[in-house]
Scaffold this active site. Structure first.
Site, short mmCIF file in Angstrom:
data_model
loop_
_atom_site.label_atom_id
_atom_site.label_comp_id
_atom_site.label_asym_id
_atom_site.label_seq_id
_atom_site.Cartn_x
_atom_site.Cartn_y
_atom_site.Cartn_z
N CYS A 85 38.62 35.71 -46.55
CA CYS A 85 39.73 35.67 -47.38
C CYS A 85 40.70 35.48 -45.85
CB CYS A 85 39.23 36.43 -48.36
SG CYS A 85 41.21 36.59 -49.40
N HIS A 194 34.99 35.80 -51.65
CA HIS A 194 34.54 37.36 -51.17
C HIS A 194 33.13 38.10 -51.33
CE1 HIS A 194 38.11 39.74 -50.73
NE2 HIS A 194 38.93 38.51 -51.05
N GLU A 196 31.36 39.80 -50.52
CA GLU A 196 31.12 41.71 -50.04
C GLU A 196 31.39 42.04 -51.58
OE1 GLU A 196 35.39 41.74 -49.57
OE2 GLU A 196 33.45 40.20 -49.51
#
Length: 224
Positions: A85, A194, A196
């Site tokens: 991002c 994302h 994560e």
């Protein structure tokens, strides 16, 4: 492996990225934007957030952080670097990746569970996936629309540098539904979604993002 995660002023997802690195089976090392020391890491993650408040342009100030001098040099030597991002935006501003990320087509911040197709597994960050594999990964951005001139887009497609592509409705207007790209060598990857936030069953979208942190194949062995 030791994977460094850089914290910039305004980073929001650095701790999440560190946790994902550990869940991927590696040692997470916290790196600070103002340092020139990469602390002996084997790979680097530039996390999401709003570095320097997104002033000027997203990532435009972060590219001048002292640590980025070291990141650019390390990437040139073949070290794996993943920008997520805002990290993707910083990689583009640093000219480690081509193109740019601009305001979403609908002019609104979005947060969705996004379907993706993994288009390339020739990077250390995607080697744990199968080419063509479909995954669901969290997506949240306001300036996530990837743009580039037609010549650059054709080159990215022709050289297999499109790493991931949006499936279903294009969430932010990215040209050719591009969600992530790599450099020619394959060691530097920028990804707007994302991963994560998609590493545990308890929360998020499941575990489809964990493969990005597996680093199953060392870049020095295969991608150098």
């Amino acid at each position: 492996m030791k994977v460094g995660v850089v914290t910039f002023p305004g980073s929001l997802d650095d701790v999440d990225a560190q946790r994902a690195v550990r869940l991927g089976g590696h040692e997470a090392v916290a790196l600070w934007h103002g340092d020139h020391d990469l602390r002996g890491v084997d790979a680097i993650v530039l996390p999401g957030g709003f570095s320097y408040g997104d002033y000027l342009r997203c990532g435009a100030i972060s590219r001048f952080s002292p640590v980025m001098t070291e990141v650019v040099e390390a990437a040139g030597r073949g070290m794996p670097v993943l920008g997520i991002c805002n990290g993707f935006q910083i990689l583009c501003e640093s000219h480690l990746l081509p193109g740019a990320l601009i305001r979403n087509q609908r002019q609104k911040f979005l947060c969705v569970d996004q379907r993706l197709r993994i288009e390339s597994t020739r990077t250390p960050w995607t080697a744990a996936y199968a080419e063509g594999q479909e995954v669901v990964i969290a997506l949240k951005n306001g300036e996530g629309s990837f743009v580039a001139d037609e010549e650059t887009l054709d080159r990215l497609e022709g050289e297999g540098q499109v790493v991931a592509r949006y499936l279903g409705d294009n969430p932010n207007g990215s040209l050719r539904d591009i969600a992530g790209i790599s450099n020619e060598r394959g060691n530097v990857v920028g990804l707007m979604p994302h991963p994560e936030h998609s590493v545990e069953e308890l929360c998020g979208t499941g575990t489809d993002g964990l493969g990005f942190f597996a680093l199953a194949t060392l870049a020095t062995e295969v991608f150098a």
